[in-house]
Design a protein around this motif. Structure first.
Motif, PDB file in Angstrom:
ATOM      1  N   GLU A 181      -4.436  10.704   4.174  1.00 42.00           N
ATOM      2  CA  GLU A 181      -4.233  10.788   5.627  1.00 42.00           C
ATOM      3  C   GLU A 181      -4.824   9.563   6.321  1.00 42.00           C
ATOM      4  O   GLU A 181      -5.775   8.958   5.825  1.00 42.00           O
ATOM      5  CB  GLU A 181      -4.837  12.077   6.192  1.00 42.00           C
ATOM      6  CG  GLU A 181      -6.289  12.303   5.859  1.00 42.00           C
ATOM      7  CD  GLU A 181      -6.788  13.642   6.390  1.00 42.00           C
ATOM      8  OE1 GLU A 181      -7.082  13.705   7.608  1.00 42.00           O
ATOM      9  OE2 GLU A 181      -6.903  14.588   5.590  1.00 42.00           O
TER      10      GLU A 181
ATOM     11  N   THR B 225     -10.364   2.645   9.325  1.00 36.81           N
ATOM     12  CA  THR B 225      -9.047   2.006   9.487  1.00 36.81           C
ATOM     13  C   THR B 225      -9.213   0.532   9.839  1.00 36.81           C
ATOM     14  O   THR B 225      -8.449  -0.316   9.393  1.00 36.81           O
ATOM     15  CB  THR B 225      -8.249   2.708  10.609  1.00 36.81           C
ATOM     16  OG1 THR B 225      -8.271   4.113  10.373  1.00 36.81           O
ATOM     17  CG2 THR B 225      -6.818   2.226  10.656  1.00 36.81           C
TER      18      THR B 225
ATOM     19  N   LEU C  40      -1.747  -2.041   7.089  1.00 36.57           N
ATOM     20  CA  LEU C  40      -1.645  -0.760   7.792  1.00 36.57           C
ATOM     21  C   LEU C  40      -1.466   0.380   6.787  1.00 36.57           C
ATOM     22  O   LEU C  40      -0.477   0.402   6.046  1.00 36.57           O
ATOM     23  CB  LEU C  40      -0.465  -0.795   8.763  1.00 36.57           C
ATOM     24  CG  LEU C  40      -0.364   0.373   9.740  1.00 36.57           C
ATOM     25  CD1 LEU C  40      -1.534   0.346  10.719  1.00 36.57           C
ATOM     26  CD2 LEU C  40       0.957   0.324  10.483  1.00 36.57           C
TER      27      LEU C  40
ATOM     28  N   ARG D 283      -0.409   3.862   5.236  1.00 38.39           N
ATOM     29  CA  ARG D 283       0.584   4.896   5.544  1.00 38.39           C
ATOM     30  C   ARG D 283       0.415   6.074   4.610  1.00 38.39           C
ATOM     31  O   ARG D 283       0.247   5.885   3.391  1.00 38.39           O
ATOM     32  CB  ARG D 283       1.995   4.325   5.400  1.00 38.39           C
ATOM     33  CG  ARG D 283       2.439   3.554   6.636  1.00 38.39           C
ATOM     34  CD  ARG D 283       3.938   3.300   6.602  1.00 38.39           C
ATOM     35  NE  ARG D 283       4.260   1.990   6.063  1.00 38.39           N
ATOM     36  CZ  ARG D 283       4.170   0.870   6.752  1.00 38.39           C
ATOM     37  NH1 ARG D 283       3.756   0.899   7.997  1.00 38.39           N
ATOM     38  NH2 ARG D 283       4.480  -0.286   6.213  1.00 38.39           N
ATOM     39  N   THR D 284       0.447   7.272   5.159  1.00 38.93           N
ATOM     40  CA  THR D 284       0.291   8.475   4.335  1.00 38.93           C
ATOM     41  C   THR D 284       1.303   8.466   3.190  1.00 38.93           C
ATOM     42  O   THR D 284       2.490   8.233   3.408  1.00 38.93           O
ATOM     43  CB  THR D 284       0.475   9.741   5.200  1.00 38.93           C
ATOM     44  OG1 THR D 284      -0.471   9.674   6.283  1.00 38.93           O
ATOM     45  CG2 THR D 284       0.214  10.999   4.412  1.00 38.93           C
TER      46      THR D 284
ATOM     47  N   GLY E 239       1.311   6.250   0.928  1.00 43.18           N
ATOM     48  CA  GLY E 239       1.382   4.873   0.405  1.00 43.18           C
ATOM     49  C   GLY E 239       0.181   4.552  -0.470  1.00 43.18           C
ATOM     50  O   GLY E 239      -0.767   5.331  -0.596  1.00 43.18           O
TER      51      GLY E 239
ATOM     52  N   ASP F  62      -3.997  -4.575   0.578  1.00 39.86           N
ATOM     53  CA  ASP F  62      -2.603  -4.304   0.218  1.00 39.86           C
ATOM     54  C   ASP F  62      -2.481  -4.079  -1.289  1.00 39.86           C
ATOM     55  O   ASP F  62      -2.838  -4.950  -2.092  1.00 39.86           O
ATOM     56  CB  ASP F  62      -1.769  -5.517   0.652  1.00 39.86           C
ATOM     57  CG  ASP F  62      -0.276  -5.298   0.459  1.00 39.86           C
ATOM     58  OD1 ASP F  62       0.106  -4.332  -0.230  1.00 39.86           O
ATOM     59  OD2 ASP F  62       0.498  -6.121   0.988  1.00 39.86           O
TER      60      ASP F  62
END
Length: 383
Positions: A250, A269, A275, A277-278, A280, A367
């Motif tokens: 989440e 965050t 960014l 993402r749920t 991901g 990432d």
């Protein structure tokens, strides 16, 4: 010491260098603040020395421009640029005294009375008592300081340093790092320093540009790069990072929750370079010194709200100030943990079951598409 109105910053705009089909430096925009100690940091072959040589005029850029202050110097030969370079090989004249070595640049410009300026320079580098010596009578560190004095006496707008401490042994190198920083602070001119040594860059520089494959991966203050790396290369190249492959469960309200094996971990965050993402993927990073180790028997004593998971000690090395542990866990193989040697727990030996725990605020996210091993130095590279 220097004319501040000259605008001591270096600006590179769209600068690149190619040799045939090989690109040493990809198009690069870079601004070095006036009066700062700026480091170009990277492994050999990353383009840092080529960049420095383009500032000095020793290499012609394939594209782009070099500005010193507001002046475009791209087409000027090296001797017409207000810069001086100090190399790893001190390049002192062996037959001249230290005084004459330092005076050389002034004499070449036809300046007759040099004694006062030379004496001031030798005092600055704390070699006033060595004026009559020849270079071979000085240590490597002292010779390097003579080379710095010889460059600074010309009052350059910018001093370029190309791996200047590379030939010195570790203890002397650390001493010289502080010495160069002191000199830069005293004279207040812009220093641009090229090095492959992370500790050197972090000790001396106000701003560090981490270079990799002819590009700047990240630019910032040493603490910013260390605490908030934006790429796996920076995370691994500057110190050591544990990078854990995780899935985002989440992401809301300023916090991200991820799962890795059977562990649930949290991070801010704001410390995610991408960014989240749920559903991901995310690479979750934590530095070895941020992690605490508890023997499995003491698991109940760990306060709530900390990131935690279990593992087994695979290896440990006592290195004086700390003990470095390698931990195997389903969450991450070969995790590194550095524990200060304050109160050593005799139970923390190879084979022991342990709980690793740390403050979620000390976690960063990268990432997951990036190479997890980018920037990890191998034994061959450091030899």
């Amino acid at each position: 010491m220097t004319d501040k109105t000259a605008g001591g910053d270096v600006r590179l705009t769209g600068i690149s260098k190619t040799y045939g089909s090989f690109t040493a430096v990809h198009p690069l925009d870079l601004t070095v603040p006036e009066g700062s100690f700026f480091a170009l940091l990277g492994a050999s072959g990353c383009g840092k020395t080529t960049t420095l040589r383009m500032i000095a005029g020793l290499e012609d850029p394939t594209t782009g421009s070099v500005f010193l202050g507001d002046r475009d110097v791209t087409d000027l030969p090296p001797y017409k640029r207000p810069v001086n370079t100090v190399f790893q090989s001190y390049a002192l004249f062996p037959h001249l005294t230290i005084h004459e070595n330092v005076a050389f640049g002034l004499r070449r410009r036809g300046i007759k009375s040099v004694k006062k300026q030379v004496d001031e320079m030798l005092e600055l580098v704390q070699l006033g008592d060595k004026a009559r010596h020849k270079p071979h009578q000085l240590s490597g560190g002292q010779q390097q300081r003579v080379a710095v004095a010889r460059a600074l006496i010309n009052h350059p707008q910018v001093l370029l340093l190309d791996e200047p401490l590379g030939a010195l042994d570790l203890k002397l190198r650390r001493q010289m790092q502080l010495e160069l920083k002191r000199i830069q602070t005293e004279v207040g001119i812009t220093f641009v320093h090229v090095t492959h040594d992370q500790e050197e860059a972090m000790t001396m520089a106000d701003t560090v540009a981490v270079m990799n494959g002819g590009r700047v991966e990240q630019l910032g203050a040493p603490s910013e790069l260390y605490e908030n790396p934006q790429t796996t290369f920076v995370a691994n190249f500057l110190g050591t990072s544990n990078l854990i492959e995780a899935e985002v469960a989440e992401a809301a309200g300023g916090e991200v929750v991820v799962t890795a094996a059977d562990a649930k971990l949290r991070l801010p965050t704001a410390r995610c370079a991408t960014l989240p993402r749920t559903g991901g993927k995310l690479l979750v990073g934590v530095r070895p010194e941020k992690i605490s180790l508890a023997h499995a028997d003491d698991a109940g004593d760990i306060s709530e709200g900390r990131n935690r998971f279990t593992g087994k000690i695979a290896d440990s090395s006592f290195i004086g100030v700390s003990t470095q542990f390698v931990i195997d866990s389903p969450v991450c193989p070969e995790l590194e943990v550095y524990v200060q040697n304050v109160e050593r727990d005799p139970r923390l030996v190879p084979g022991a079951e342990v709980v690793l725990h740390w403050n979620p605020q000390h976690t960063f996210g990268l990432d997951a598409a990036m190479d997890i091993d980018a920037g990890v130095e191998t034994v061959e590279e450091t030899a």
